[in-house]
Design an enzyme around this catalytic site. Sequence first.
Site, short mmCIF file in Angstrom:
data_model
loop_
_atom_site.label_atom_id
_atom_site.label_comp_id
_atom_site.label_asym_id
_atom_site.label_seq_id
_atom_site.Cartn_x
_atom_site.Cartn_y
_atom_site.Cartn_z
N ASP A 22 0.83 -1.21 0.00
CA ASP A 22 0.00 0.00 0.00
C ASP A 22 0.87 1.27 0.00
O ASP A 22 1.96 1.27 0.57
CB ASP A 22 -0.91 -0.01 1.23
CG ASP A 22 -2.05 1.01 1.09
OD1 ASP A 22 -2.40 1.38 -0.04
OD2 ASP A 22 -2.58 1.42 2.14
N GLU A 69 -12.37 -4.35 -3.95
CA GLU A 69 -12.85 -2.98 -3.77
C GLU A 69 -12.12 -2.00 -4.71
O GLU A 69 -12.67 -0.95 -5.07
CB GLU A 69 -12.66 -2.53 -2.32
CG GLU A 69 -13.64 -3.18 -1.33
CD GLU A 69 -13.37 -4.66 -1.05
OE1 GLU A 69 -12.20 -5.08 -1.09
OE2 GLU A 69 -14.34 -5.40 -0.81
N ASN A 70 -10.92 -2.36 -5.13
CA ASN A 70 -10.16 -1.45 -6.00
C ASN A 70 -10.81 -1.27 -7.37
O ASN A 70 -10.50 -0.30 -8.07
CB ASN A 70 -8.71 -1.94 -6.19
CG ASN A 70 -7.85 -1.85 -4.94
OD1 ASN A 70 -6.95 -2.66 -4.75
ND2 ASN A 70 -8.11 -0.86 -4.07
N ARG A 73 -12.19 2.19 -8.24
CA ARG A 73 -11.36 3.38 -8.50
C ARG A 73 -11.66 3.94 -9.88
O ARG A 73 -12.30 3.28 -10.70
CB ARG A 73 -9.88 2.99 -8.38
CG ARG A 73 -9.50 2.64 -6.95
CD ARG A 73 -8.01 2.51 -6.78
NE ARG A 73 -7.71 2.23 -5.39
CZ ARG A 73 -6.49 2.22 -4.87
NH1 ARG A 73 -5.45 2.48 -5.63
NH2 ARG A 73 -6.30 1.96 -3.59
N ARG A 183 2.01 -4.80 6.18
CA ARG A 183 1.33 -3.77 5.42
C ARG A 183 2.20 -2.51 5.42
O ARG A 183 2.56 -1.99 6.47
CB ARG A 183 -0.04 -3.42 6.01
CG ARG A 183 -0.75 -2.37 5.13
CD ARG A 183 -2.18 -2.09 5.53
NE ARG A 183 -2.80 -1.22 4.53
CZ ARG A 183 -4.05 -1.28 4.13
NH1 ARG A 183 -4.85 -2.18 4.65
NH2 ARG A 183 -4.52 -0.45 3.21
N SER A 191 -7.95 -4.66 5.21
CA SER A 191 -8.63 -4.33 3.94
C SER A 191 -9.01 -5.58 3.14
O SER A 191 -8.77 -5.67 1.93
CB SER A 191 -7.75 -3.39 3.10
OG SER A 191 -7.51 -2.19 3.78
N GLU A 202 1.54 -13.15 12.37
CA GLU A 202 2.12 -11.97 13.02
C GLU A 202 1.92 -10.78 12.09
O GLU A 202 2.15 -10.89 10.89
CB GLU A 202 3.63 -12.19 13.26
CG GLU A 202 3.95 -13.32 14.21
CD GLU A 202 3.51 -13.01 15.63
OE1 GLU A 202 3.56 -11.83 16.03
OE2 GLU A 202 3.11 -13.95 16.35
C1 IPE Z 1 -5.38 -2.55 -0.05
O1 IPE Z 1 -5.08 -1.23 -0.24
C2 IPE Z 1 -5.37 -3.26 -1.36
C3 IPE Z 1 -4.07 -3.41 -1.99
C4 IPE Z 1 -2.91 -3.07 -1.49
C5 IPE Z 1 -4.08 -4.05 -3.27
P1 IPE Z 1 -6.22 -0.11 -0.36
O2 IPE Z 1 -5.52 1.18 -0.55
O3 IPE Z 1 -7.17 -0.51 -1.42
O4 IPE Z 1 -6.94 -0.19 1.04
P2 IPE Z 1 -7.81 0.86 1.84
O5 IPE Z 1 -8.86 1.36 0.89
O6 IPE Z 1 -6.89 1.96 2.27
O7 IPE Z 1 -8.36 0.12 3.00
C1 IPE Z 2 -1.60 0.21 -3.29
O1 IPE Z 2 -1.37 1.58 -3.35
C2 IPE Z 2 -1.82 -0.40 -4.64
C3 IPE Z 2 -3.22 -0.72 -4.93
C4 IPE Z 2 -4.20 -0.67 -4.08
C5 IPE Z 2 -3.51 -1.14 -6.27
P1 IPE Z 2 -2.56 2.60 -3.38
O2 IPE Z 2 -2.95 2.82 -4.81
O3 IPE Z 2 -3.67 2.19 -2.50
O4 IPE Z 2 -1.83 3.90 -2.84
P2 IPE Z 2 -2.39 4.91 -1.73
O5 IPE Z 2 -2.78 4.09 -0.56
O6 IPE Z 2 -3.54 5.62 -2.35
O7 IPE Z 2 -1.23 5.80 -1.46
MG MG Z 3 -4.06 2.49 -0.51
#
Ligand code: IPE
Ligand code: IPE
Ligand code: MG
Length: 235
Positions: A22, A69-70, A73, A183, A191, A202
């Site tokens: 993340d 959930e992604n 976006r 994480r 998530s 852990e």
């Molecule tokens: C979790 O990250 C999913 C991935 C790293 C692929 P998100 O950025 O989607 O999670 P939330 O929305 O902050 O919980």
């Molecule tokens: C994690 O990084 C990758 C995916 C969820 C695909 P993010 O895209 O969630 O990056 P932040 O959390 O918005 O910085």
């Molecule tokens: Mg993120």
Amino acid sequence: MRFEDKNTGDIRLPRHIALIMDGNGRWAAKRGRPRKFGHRAGVKVLNDVAKYLFSLGVEYVTVYAFSTENVNRPPDEVEELISLIRRYFKTTFREFIALGIHVRAMGDETYFPPDVVDIIKKLDADSRGRSRGVLNIALNYGGRDEIVRAANLAAAGGGPIDRAAVEARLYTAGMPDPDLIVRTGGEKRLSNFLLYQAAYAELFFTDTLWPDFSRADVDAILGEFSRRERRFGRI
Ligand code: IPE
Ligand code: IPE
Ligand code: MG
């Protein structure tokens, strides 16, 4: 000997590490660049960190690349992520074959364009049977969906729906549970990642944004892992 147990002196290396990658978007924003710039940097880090973990002797690496959930976006970001999947499964991730690693996706692939599904399946097939390790890449993955799917498959199997029946239908069937889940990016939540398998993992949270995550961060986490006491409910 970097990862030795403080009591026994034994090397305690996890068999299975899971990574919630993340912080790509924030990493890019800090540089005044579009979010896709962060995803491009992030996939390179994934490639390097996974290779490092396997070189240390970790057998299973499971990474969260794209959640159920992604998909909500903005379409251009989703398209960028899909095009990175297409490109890396076709080229760079094939390097894992020579390292003896089976590369497979876990999640609902039906969401992806047919050519991407074919590319994912091809690498899975071409790397199957490699015995040094497994790289699970969670794509359109959700822990809740995985549990519901496994329960349905178990029900369709006709036998008792017990833990063994469910576990045999998870995407990680036959693999040990993750010993640790890391994480990056500062958030302290799962998530929807590996909800079933995380029971005794852990947990490690670091503020480092995923594109800044390095081999040195891996070393620090493995060092701390070897010093934690895992009791599994016992005393
Ligand atoms: C979790 O990250 C999913 C991935 C790293 C692929 P998100 O950025 O989607 O999670 P939330 O929305 O902050 O919980
Ligand atoms: C994690 O990084 C990758 C995916 C969820 C695909 P993010 O895209 O969630 O990056 P932040 O959390 O918005 O910085
Ligand atoms: Mg993120």
